[in-house]
Design an enzyme around this catalytic site. Structure first.
Site, PDB file in Angstrom:
ATOM      1  N   CYS A   1      -1.730   0.334   7.559  1.00 29.02           N
ATOM      2  CA  CYS A   1      -0.893   1.693   7.131  1.00 29.02           C
ATOM      3  C   CYS A   1      -1.119   2.805   8.397  1.00 29.02           C
ATOM      4  O   CYS A   1      -0.269   3.567   8.530  1.00 29.02           O
ATOM      5  CB  CYS A   1      -1.613   2.250   5.761  1.00 29.02           C
ATOM      6  SG  CYS A   1      -1.210   1.299   4.328  1.00 29.02           S
TER       7      CYS A   1
ATOM      8  N   CYS B   1      -5.743   1.932   5.769  1.00 29.12           N
ATOM      9  CA  CYS B   1      -6.323   0.902   6.388  1.00 29.12           C
ATOM     10  C   CYS B   1      -5.516   0.644   7.701  1.00 29.12           C
ATOM     11  O   CYS B   1      -4.652   1.498   7.857  1.00 29.12           O
ATOM     12  CB  CYS B   1      -6.025  -0.368   5.591  1.00 29.12           C
ATOM     13  SG  CYS B   1      -4.269  -0.958   5.614  1.00 29.12           S
TER      14      CYS B   1
ATOM     15  N   HIS C   1       0.856  -1.308  -0.258  1.00 26.68           N
ATOM     16  CA  HIS C   1       0.073  -0.083   0.147  1.00 26.68           C
ATOM     17  C   HIS C   1       0.731   1.372   0.109  1.00 26.68           C
ATOM     18  O   HIS C   1       2.014   1.220   0.600  1.00 26.68           O
ATOM     19  CB  HIS C   1      -0.705  -0.131   1.314  1.00 26.68           C
ATOM     20  CG  HIS C   1      -2.013  -1.160   1.529  1.00 26.68           C
ATOM     21  ND1 HIS C   1      -3.063  -1.369   2.313  1.00 26.68           N
ATOM     22  CD2 HIS C   1      -1.960  -2.123   0.650  1.00 26.68           C
ATOM     23  CE1 HIS C   1      -3.379  -2.100   2.158  1.00 26.68           C
ATOM     24  NE2 HIS C   1      -3.121  -2.920   1.087  1.00 26.68           N
TER      25      HIS C   1
ATOM     26  N   GLU D   1       0.379   4.164   1.601  1.00 25.31           N
ATOM     27  CA  GLU D   1       0.543   4.820   2.937  1.00 25.31           C
ATOM     28  C   GLU D   1       1.788   3.951   3.550  1.00 25.31           C
ATOM     29  O   GLU D   1       2.333   4.681   4.354  1.00 25.31           O
ATOM     30  CB  GLU D   1      -0.704   4.960   3.550  1.00 25.31           C
ATOM     31  CG  GLU D   1      -2.005   5.282   2.872  1.00 25.31           C
ATOM     32  CD  GLU D   1      -2.583   4.435   1.870  1.00 25.31           C
ATOM     33  OE1 GLU D   1      -1.863   3.316   1.575  1.00 25.31           O
ATOM     34  OE2 GLU D   1      -3.707   4.771   1.675  1.00 25.31           O
TER      35      GLU D   1
HETATM   36 ZN   LIG Z   1      -3.104   0.120   3.849  1.00 22.48          ZN
END
Ligand SMILES: [Zn+2]
Length: 163
Positions: free
Chosen positions: A88, A85, A55, A57
């Protein structure tokens, strides 16, 4: 409050999300901005290769850990197309970064995916503040919702077509 400068960075995050989508990855993008307004780093989702932790982030939190002094991190802002999420958000909190501004919330994404008939995420969509208490978090931004929803609709359709 989300101002003109915030919107500019959010639009860049959405551009990165579109790049990810065009490359077969999930449509998410993020930008890390220093307290003086300098764009330090940006990334997009890279989960298409099979590693579902890729991801943007998370990548930016690790970038900050490697490249920013601890004292500079709380003044930095992460702009992102979709709310962090829990993985992250935790990385962001551990690294000590500052404000988060997101275009679409995790709640919106869960509802959209349900509308599209997509499989639910294996990880619960907790609000960032439940993972990192005390953080300044802003979003969602209604004027970006339609564009974001359409990218996620397309991604769900492409995933379904791939089987
Ligand atoms: Zn994430």
């Amino acid at each position: 409050m989300v101002d003109h400068t915030d919107l500019k960075h959010l639009r860049r995050a959405l551009e990165l999300a579109r790049e990810a989508l065009e490359a077969g990855d999930a449509p998410f993008g993020s930008v890390l901005v220093a307290s003086d307004g300098t764009v330090l780093a940006e990334d997009r989702n890279r989960t298409g290769g099979g590693d579902r932790t890729r991801h943007p982030e998370f990548a930016l939190a690790r970038w900050a850990a490697e490249n920013m002094k601890p004292a500079d991190r709380p003044g930095a802002t992460v702009y992102t197309s979709g709310e962090h999420c829990p993985m992250c958000a935790a990385a962001h909190g551990f690294v000590g970064l500052g404000r988060i501004v997101y275009a679409g919330s995790s709640g919106q994404l869960v509802a959209w995916r349900a509308d599209f008939g997509a499989a639910p995420s294996p990880v619960r969509a907790l609000p960032i503040r439940e993972v990192v208490p005390g953080l300044t978090v802003e979003g969602p931004v209604p004027e970006l919702a339609d564009e974001l929803r359409e990218m996620h609709r397309r991604y769900s359709a492409e995933l379904a077509a791939r089987g």
